[in-house]
Write an enzyme that holds these catalytic residues in place. Structure first.
Site, PDB file in Angstrom:
ATOM      1  N   GLU A 320       0.872  -1.107   0.203  1.00 41.80           N
ATOM      2  CA  GLU A 320      -0.037   0.139   0.071  1.00 41.80           C
ATOM      3  C   GLU A 320       0.859   1.458  -0.024  1.00 41.80           C
ATOM      4  OE1 GLU A 320      -3.500  -2.024   2.665  1.00 41.80           O
ATOM      5  OE2 GLU A 320      -1.930  -0.531   3.764  1.00 41.80           O
ATOM      6  N   ARG A 323       3.059   7.675  -0.137  1.00 38.34           N
ATOM      7  CA  ARG A 323       3.982   8.672  -0.488  1.00 38.34           C
ATOM      8  C   ARG A 323       4.781   8.172  -1.568  1.00 38.34           C
ATOM      9  NH1 ARG A 323       6.216  11.362   4.227  1.00 38.34           N
ATOM     10  NH2 ARG A 323       5.408   9.561   5.425  1.00 38.34           N
ATOM     11  N   CYS A 391       0.748  32.876  12.180  1.00 42.64           N
ATOM     12  CA  CYS A 391       1.147  33.703  13.542  1.00 42.64           C
ATOM     13  C   CYS A 391       1.971  32.517  14.526  1.00 42.64           C
ATOM     14  CB  CYS A 391      -0.095  34.340  14.109  1.00 42.64           C
ATOM     15  SG  CYS A 391      -0.687  35.458  13.009  1.00 42.64           S
ATOM     16  N   GLU A 392       2.931  31.982  14.110  1.00 37.93           N
ATOM     17  CA  GLU A 392       3.772  31.386  15.320  1.00 37.93           C
ATOM     18  C   GLU A 392       5.099  31.241  14.629  1.00 37.93           C
ATOM     19  OE1 GLU A 392       0.746  27.874  15.663  1.00 37.93           O
ATOM     20  OE2 GLU A 392       2.681  26.745  15.973  1.00 37.93           O
ATOM     21  N   TYR A 421       0.697  14.027   1.851  1.00 35.56           N
ATOM     22  CA  TYR A 421       0.774  14.476   3.109  1.00 35.56           C
ATOM     23  C   TYR A 421       1.013  15.834   3.179  1.00 35.56           C
ATOM     24  CZ  TYR A 421       0.742   9.515   3.962  1.00 35.56           C
ATOM     25  OH  TYR A 421       0.630   8.123   3.928  1.00 35.56           O
TER      26      TYR A 421
HETATM   27  N1  LLP Z   1      -1.187   1.997   4.476  1.00 32.16           N
HETATM   28  C1  LLP Z   1      -1.636   2.009   5.820  1.00 32.16           C
HETATM   29  C2  LLP Z   1      -2.760   0.923   6.545  1.00 32.16           C
HETATM   30  C3  LLP Z   1      -1.345   3.123   6.504  1.00 32.16           C
HETATM   31  O1  LLP Z   1      -1.671   3.598   7.588  1.00 32.16           O
HETATM   32  C4  LLP Z   1      -0.406   4.180   5.620  1.00 32.16           C
HETATM   33  C5  LLP Z   1      -0.008   5.233   6.220  1.00 32.16           C
HETATM   34  C6  LLP Z   1      -0.166   3.596   4.393  1.00 32.16           C
HETATM   35  C7  LLP Z   1      -0.505   2.505   3.886  1.00 32.16           C
HETATM   36  C8  LLP Z   1       0.651   4.418   3.506  1.00 32.16           C
HETATM   37  O2  LLP Z   1       1.917   4.770   4.047  1.00 32.16           O
HETATM   38  P1  LLP Z   1       3.027   5.684   3.239  1.00 32.16           P
HETATM   39  O3  LLP Z   1       3.453   4.512   1.848  1.00 32.16           O
HETATM   40  O4  LLP Z   1       2.380   6.685   2.355  1.00 32.16           O
HETATM   41  O5  LLP Z   1       4.187   5.830   3.791  1.00 32.16           O
HETATM   42  N2  LLP Z   1       1.105  11.850   7.731  1.00 32.16           N
HETATM   43  C9  LLP Z   1       2.582  11.334   7.859  1.00 32.16           C
HETATM   44  C10 LLP Z   1       2.504   9.795   7.441  1.00 32.16           C
HETATM   45  C11 LLP Z   1       1.493   9.000   8.022  1.00 32.16           C
HETATM   46  C12 LLP Z   1       1.056   7.568   7.531  1.00 32.16           C
HETATM   47  C13 LLP Z   1      -0.091   6.979   7.954  1.00 32.16           C
HETATM   48  N3  LLP Z   1      -0.337   5.746   7.375  1.00 32.16           N
HETATM   49  C14 LLP Z   1       3.497  11.790   7.188  1.00 32.16           C
HETATM   50  O6  LLP Z   1       3.257  13.024   6.848  1.00 32.16           O
HETATM   51  O7  LLP Z   1       4.568  11.802   7.121  1.00 32.16           O
END
Ligand code: LLP
Length: 463
Positions: A320, A323, A391-392, A421
């Site tokens: 999955e 990013r 503002c921070e 993200y």
């Molecule tokens: N599958 C599940 C069950 C997940 O919870 C996530 C990400 C992904 C796949 C995808 O992960 P990726 O390949 O995108 O790393 N907001 C944070 C990242 C949080 C990810 C949450 N879950 C950031 O900006 O780094």
């Protein structure tokens, strides 16, 4: 446009030790292909183009701040993941990284599936025509209403995250006269080397059911007894922005050994395992992410080997990535406003966005790169901190970077690798208007998520 010089102050030891940067790059005009999307180039006149369009034209047509997403690169990355895993595996794009109807259509066309984790993501996916059976529904606290919508729509999988949810989904499926295909999300007890807030496979956090202590085996026992559920696999997601692939390998081994336990206890060989997302991308030239091909090869080998050793049929693998597909495909374009040199420290470069369009620096101490893109420059490098207009003082976009010392208000600068993200975590803090996402391809830009307007803000304010 004035071109005043803002020399870097002396870089004394304190600043250096606080900073995240290394030495200034040899050439400030160079664009490292590791962090910029595929079609980004700097032309002979010094301007940067993406999809064949100059950034100054993009800024005129679409305004700043804005995210520009390289559609060809997005599609190429989808293909690379699909080809790396081949026909015996499934790639689910994690919609939380960035989701819009256009993205859903691209995924569909490129043969990817989609992971959603909220009613809103599910609606977007279905509305844009993703077949329900190619959608997996995740989340640690899906509401009964969300579960009902997902089951009624016929999603391919619901990933069960707790003992309570096993029962909830089974009851809802029973009530709707359906048998829902499900996977159970387990926590494999791996400490992924990433920021604490985005690591998810150690035991002390909110996701999944622990392998340790036989909890996951008990969850399987319960799920197999319920008529409303068709348990087809085990799911593991160890975290996000991970470079060391050893964690995925340990997870794969532990999940396979659970499959063997399940076979021994129940005589059932579950046909699927999902190893989640989490592969890191390059935000700066110091990052060296693994390629989908390498990660696919190593996961396939481990799963095949471990299954052979346990005399199990090799299950269908799914992954999955979020990013790793969308992250590198976009940059955020900002216009430079106030430039404030702080003698002996660094120069603060304020842009027309900030933590409302990129919260990752403030939240995870994330590192980003930045470049002057509306022109090239031969000026000396100056140490800068790129900050927003909020503002921070934590409103930092790029903590430490070098830009040419002749940077001036009105210049356009771009922060690469903001496809994941950033828009999806954007906010209206200080009543900022969330920027548009513009897909760029073959010499044309097309708005796929429009810029918010002040009317949008007022529309929600009904008091
Ligand atoms: N599958 C599940 C069950 C997940 O919870 C996530 C990400 C992904 C796949 C995808 O992960 P990726 O390949 O995108 O790393 N907001 C944070 C990242 C949080 C990810 C949450 N879950 C950031 O900006 O780094």
């Amino acid at each position: 446009m004035s071109r005043s010089a803002h020399p870097a102050g002396p870089r004394h030891a304190d600043v250096l030790s606080e900073g995240h940067y290394s030495a200034p790059p040899a050439d400030l005009n160079a664009l490292d292909p590791k962090v910029w999307s595929q079609t980004v180039t700097r032309t002979a006149d010094g301007q940067v183009t993406v999809g064949g369009i100059e950034v100054t034209r993009l800024a005129e047509e679409f305004g700043t701040p804005a995210y520009f997403l390289d559609e060809a690169d997005f599609r190429a990355r989808c293909q690379a993941w699909r080809d790396a895993f081949g026909p015996d595996a499934d790639v689910f794009y994690a919609g939380k990284a960035f989701l819009s109807r256009a993205v859903v259509r691209w995924l569909h066309e490129e043969g990817l599936n989609l992971d959603v984790c909220s009613g809103g993501e599910l609606t977007t996916a279905l509305d844009a025509g993703m077949p329900a059976e190619r959608i997996a529904f995740h989340g640690n606290n899906k509401t009964p209403e969300e579960i009902e919508r997902a089951v009624a729509a016929g999603v391919g999988h619901i990933v069960l995250d707790s003992f309570q949810e096993i029962v909830r989904v089974a009851h809802i499926a029973d009530r709707l006269g359906k048998r829902q295909r499900v996977q159970i999300r387990v926590t494999v007890g791996v400490e992924a080397h990433t920021h604490e807030f985005i690591a998810t496979a150690h035991e002390d956090q909110k996701f999944g059911i622990a392998l340790a202590g036989g909890e996951a085996a008990e969850a399987v026992r319960r799920a197999l007894k319920l008529d409303g559920l068709e348990l087809v696999g085990i799911h593991s997601h160890i975290g996000s922005q991970i470079f060391d692939t050893a964690g995925f390998e340990v997870a794969a081994r532990r999940v396979v050994s659970l499959l063997a336990e399940i076979r021994d206890e129940h005589g059932v060989e579950l046909p699927e395992i999902d190893l989640g997302g989490g592969l890191g991308i390059a935000y700066t030239s110091d990052d060296d992410p693994a390629e989908p091909h390498d990660i696919a090869k190593s996961l396939r080998e481990i799963v095949t080997r471990e299954c052979a050793a346990a005399k199990l049929r090799t299950p269908r693998i799914s992954v999955e990535p979020g990013r790793a597909i969308v992250g590198p495909t976009a940059f955020t374009l900002y216009e430079v406003g106030t430039i404030k040199p702080l003698e002996g420290l660094r120069t603060y470069v304020s842009v027309d966005g900030g933590m409302s369009d990129n919260i990752r620096t403030a939240l995870y101490d994330a590192e980003y790169s930045v470049a002057l893109v509306s022109r090239s420059s031969d000026a000396e490098p100056m140490l800068v901190r790129v900050v927003g207009k909020h503002c921070e003082s934590g409103d930092i976009v790029v903590r430490d970077a070098f830009l040419p010392a002749d940077l001036a208000p009105g210049d356009l600068i771009a922060v690469p690798a903001t496809g994941a993200y950033c828009r999806s975590m954007a906010s209206n803090y200080n009543h900022a208007l969330r920027p548009p996402v513009v897909a760029v391809k073959d010499g044309a830009g097309r708005v796929i998520v429009r810029r918010e307007t002040e009317e949008d803000l007022l529309r929600l304010d009904v008091g």
